[in-house]
Design a protein around this motif. Structure first.
Motif: not given
Length: 788
Positions: A327-335
């Motif tokens: 998931f690209d959250l903009g300020w971070s990436e969640l995997t």
């Protein structure tokens, strides 16, 4: 008396001279090209390939990662004929790999699961092995089933990470990690390749291999796939000539089949989300182990003969589905990464002449008293990792935090079938099995049946930070906190086990594994770094020893309490550098390290009990370096030199109940102190659409001149039948042509000089692996590959 200190092999001088020649020749090439007209029609100067790795859980150029790494692309594997993780380990500096049939010891920087110097190791792995993000290592117990060795076909690259990687990869990465990164589905273009190969083993059978891979978009920019299949038949080279009446006589008895397949789907319905579902399958079916009798035949001249009465097959298969959500959250990436490994392994042993000496029985002369034995494991590893990180590698602060959970269920089993055991006991003791042992055969057939169940549960939280103080200096810090609980249950029966039993135990431990470092980027092409990191392995419990002979009981009593073993820990300190020179035509990477290892989980051979037990054997140090140099010397000629040195030894005496188990200065295990690989490559156009090439490679591993505890007659670990390995030198060569459009035709010779080192030699009768192993004899063959 053996020399107790390592000797620098003479071949190292050749490597150093070759290294100097690489630098001088490459420098001269630069000088000579400086006066050329820039408008000349000469082709552009080639540069070394840049490899992107994910060793820090983010995509980075390998030359900018402050870790000692060796990486191999698909092109490297094809050019050098590397088929498995074991092949890759054998050409990697600082890595020792010993494929000895039933066991596969993968050791990085001397941190060996085979500590103690015998022929077996116990406890958790010291090297983590991953297929993409799926760990596949097993807990090695008395069933003697090691971690599976993955094939490498249709990969993006393979990473070998030296030094403890516990912060990001957990407990089994105490010495390092090896990661196979598969080729990924594309959403925009189609690609594929196919390869076939046939070869003849000197004095053995014919090998064949075939494989194909293909992938591309199903829906452009939204849905893509990648699929591959691969198979190999190994022709074998060990002849079985049984010394028992009615025993097995078969040529090329160690022939086998190997299969693997992978399928992956990548779904990206929007720019901020992607999902990749993959499935990997591998199956190995070997007719009988590579084990042979070094006292039979003429092994030094390529005549390898096994004298066992029964076949000793190996069947090992596993599969692992995996789901990766990003998931690209903009300020971070969640995997999120979910894996579920399932493995079934069964290995056959011939106990016909193994157990009788333990009871003082006469050795059988026929298969009348045959004892076919099966040991194996059923393994299920479920892992779940969730991590959050900033997406850009150009930020001033790079951070990664995550949660990890794993659940290992492992069922190890052993059955010893002895249908005529009553007659054998009667002939030797004049009593029945019931009278002599106090127990009857199980189901009238089995003298021993046992099942061991392990349940390991790990929960961890981890974080890794890199702060760029300036454009040149940065600091690194990381921490992993992990809690593990292990449960164990053994259920045994049969006269050898002393009748039915049911024993269980629980252990638990928590550990914090920090790391830190500082990086100095001298320029865009040169990095110097220092790091300190803690590695660890969890403790566990030993499987009870059921043999009740006086000799076995006495040896166990001398060792004291063997019910359980504690965790072990190490601290590693490393200074390294990486540099690209001469317009990216010369790469030099190296590191020096010092490791302190405490309370080492070690295998203690108990000969009278025909088994091993694990215990914590004192403290040790490992010092060494690794150096890799690769150069494009001219448009047509390139060369590489890869050197590793490891001096791993005990630094304290280990004494239990007044008996020495290991002495200060002895080797942790029988690993090669020096390993050296030199490769030479040449390519030149033969016609407008035809490129010729040649590859020559020499791999050398030195003999360990330190004693291991099992060789020292002044220790209680002494086993007169243990022999440490000699030096190994293997030369491989390949010549071929590449035809415009993707076709590649080649001829090759593996083990060109037909070396026959006698490896892992053990001649004790009371052992399931009595005998020896070697590297495959000289093999000539041809291959065809097509890329599109």
């Amino acid at each position: 008396m053996k020399t107790r200190y390592p000797i620098v092999p003479g071949v190292l001088s050749l490597a150093l001279w070759t290294s100097a020649a690489i630098c001088v020749t490459a420098s001269a090439a630069t000088d000579s090209s400086g006066g050329q007209d820039s408008t000349s029609a000469a082709p552009a100067t080639p540069v070394l390939e840049e490899i992107t790795v994910t060793a820090q859980r983010r995509e980075e150029n390998i030359d900018r990662v402050p870790i000692s790494i060796s990486a191999f692309t698909q092109a490297d594997l094809e050019e050098r004929g590397l088929k498995t993780v074991g092949d890759i380990a054998s050409v990697t500096p600082g890595v020792d790999f010993r494929p000895v049939g039933y066991e596969n010891w993968l050791t990085i920087r001397g941190i060996s699961q085979n500590a103690g110097g015998g022929v077996a190791g116990l406890g958790p792995n010291t090297t983590a092995i991953y297929i993409d993000d799926a760990p596949i290592q097993a807990r090695y117990a008395n069933a003697a089933v090691p971690t599976a060795v993955p094939n490498v076909f249709d990969i993006d690259h393979v990473e070998v990470l030296r030094g403890p990687q516990g912060t990001l990869f957990g407990a089994s990465a105490e010495g390092g990690a090896l990661r196979v990164i598969s080729a990924q589905p594309s959403l925009t273009s189609y690609s594929g390749f196919a390869r076939a190969e046939v070869s003849q083993i000197d004095g053995g059978g014919i090998n064949t291999e075939e494989g194909a891979a293909f992938g591309g978009p199903i829906v452009n920019d939204v849905l893509g796939f990648r699929a591959s299949v691969w198979s190999r038949h190994d022709g074998g080279y060990v002849q079985n000539e049984s010394t028992l009446i009615g025993g097995l006589d078969e040529s090329n008895v160690n022939k086998g089949e190997n299969y693997s397949a992978r399928a992956a789907l990548l779904f990206k319905p929007m720019s901020m989300f992607s999902a990749e579902l993959s499935f990997y399958y591998q199956n190995k079916e070997q007719n009988s182990a590579d084990l042979y009798d070094p006292t039979a035949g003429d092994p030094r001249n390529g005549d390898f003969v096994s004298t066992r009465g029964l076949i000793q097959p190996i069947n090992d298969s596993f599969y692992t589905p995996s789901l990766k959500l990003t998931f690209d959250l903009g300020w971070s990436e969640l995997t999120s990464i979910t894996n579920d490994l399932h493995r079934a392994d069964a290995q056959g042993y011939d106990y016909t002449r193994v157990l009788p000496p333990a009871f003082g029985f006469t050795l059988p002369t026929s298969l009348e008293y045959a004892e076919p034995t099966v040991v194996g494991t059923n393994q299920n590893n479920f892992t779940q990792e969730v991590r959050l990180q900033n997406p850009s590698s150009s930020d001033k602060l790079l951070w990664t935090v995550g949660l990890y959970y794993s659940r290992l269920h492992q069922h190890d089993f052993e059955t010893v079938a002895a249908p005529n055991f009553n007659a054998e006991v009667e002939a030797n003791e004049g009593e029945s099995v019931l009278q002599y042992f106090g127990e009857n055969l199980v189901d009238g057939v089995f003298s021993y049946v046992s099942s061991q169940y392990f349940w390991d549960e790990e929960k961890a939280v981890f974080g890794n930070l890199q702060y760029n103080i300036t454009s040149q200096f940065s600091v690194v810090g990381g921490l992993r906190y992990e809690n593990e609980q292990s449960r164990y249950l053994t259920i045994s029966d049969g006269p050898i086990a002393g009748g039915p039993s049911n024993e269980s135990a629980i252990t638990s431990a928590s550990v914090a594994a920090p790391k830190g470092g500082i990086n100095w980027s001298i320029n865009d092409q040169t990095l110097v770094y220092f790091s300190a990191a803690k590695g660890y392995r969890p403790g566990g419990v030993n499987i009870p020893v059921h043999l009740t002979t006086d000799a076995c009981t006495s040896q166990l009593a001398a060792l004291g309490n063997t019910d359980a073993y504690k965790p072990d820990y190490l601290w590693s300190y490393e200074l390294g550098f990486k540099s690209l020179l001469l317009d990216k035509r010369l790469s030099i990477e190296g590191s020096v390290y010092h490791i302190n290892w405490d309370d080492i989980i070690s295998a203690i051979h108990v000969p009278a009990c025909a088994t091993h037990v694990a215990s914590n054997l004192g403290d040790a140090k490992s010092d060494g370096f690794d150096l890799s140099m690769k150069a494009l010397i001219t448009t047509h000629f390139s060369a590489g030199v890869y050197v590793g040195y490891t001096d791993a030894r005990y630094t304290s005496d280990t004494i239990k109940f007044g008996e020495y188990l290991a002495r200060s200065g002895e080797a942790i295990s029988d690993i090669s102190p020096w390993n050296l690989t030199v490769e030479l490559n040449y390519q030149a156009p033969l016609a407008p659409r035809l490129l010729g090439y040649a590859h020559l490679e020499d791999r050398y591993s030195s003999k360990n001149n330190r004693l291991v505890p099992a060789e020292d007659p002044t220790t209680d670990s002494y086993d007169p039948d243990v022999e440490t390995n000699p030096s190994i030198n293997q030369v491989d060569a390949r010549v071929g042509v590449k035809i415009s459009g993707g076709l590649d035709l080649s001829l090759f010779a593996n083990n060109l000089l037909n070396a026959h080192p006698i490896l892992n030699e053990y001649l004790g009768l009371i052992d399931i692996t009595s005998g020896a192993f070697t590297i495959p004899p000289r093999t000539f063959g041809g291959a065809v590959a097509y890329h599109w």
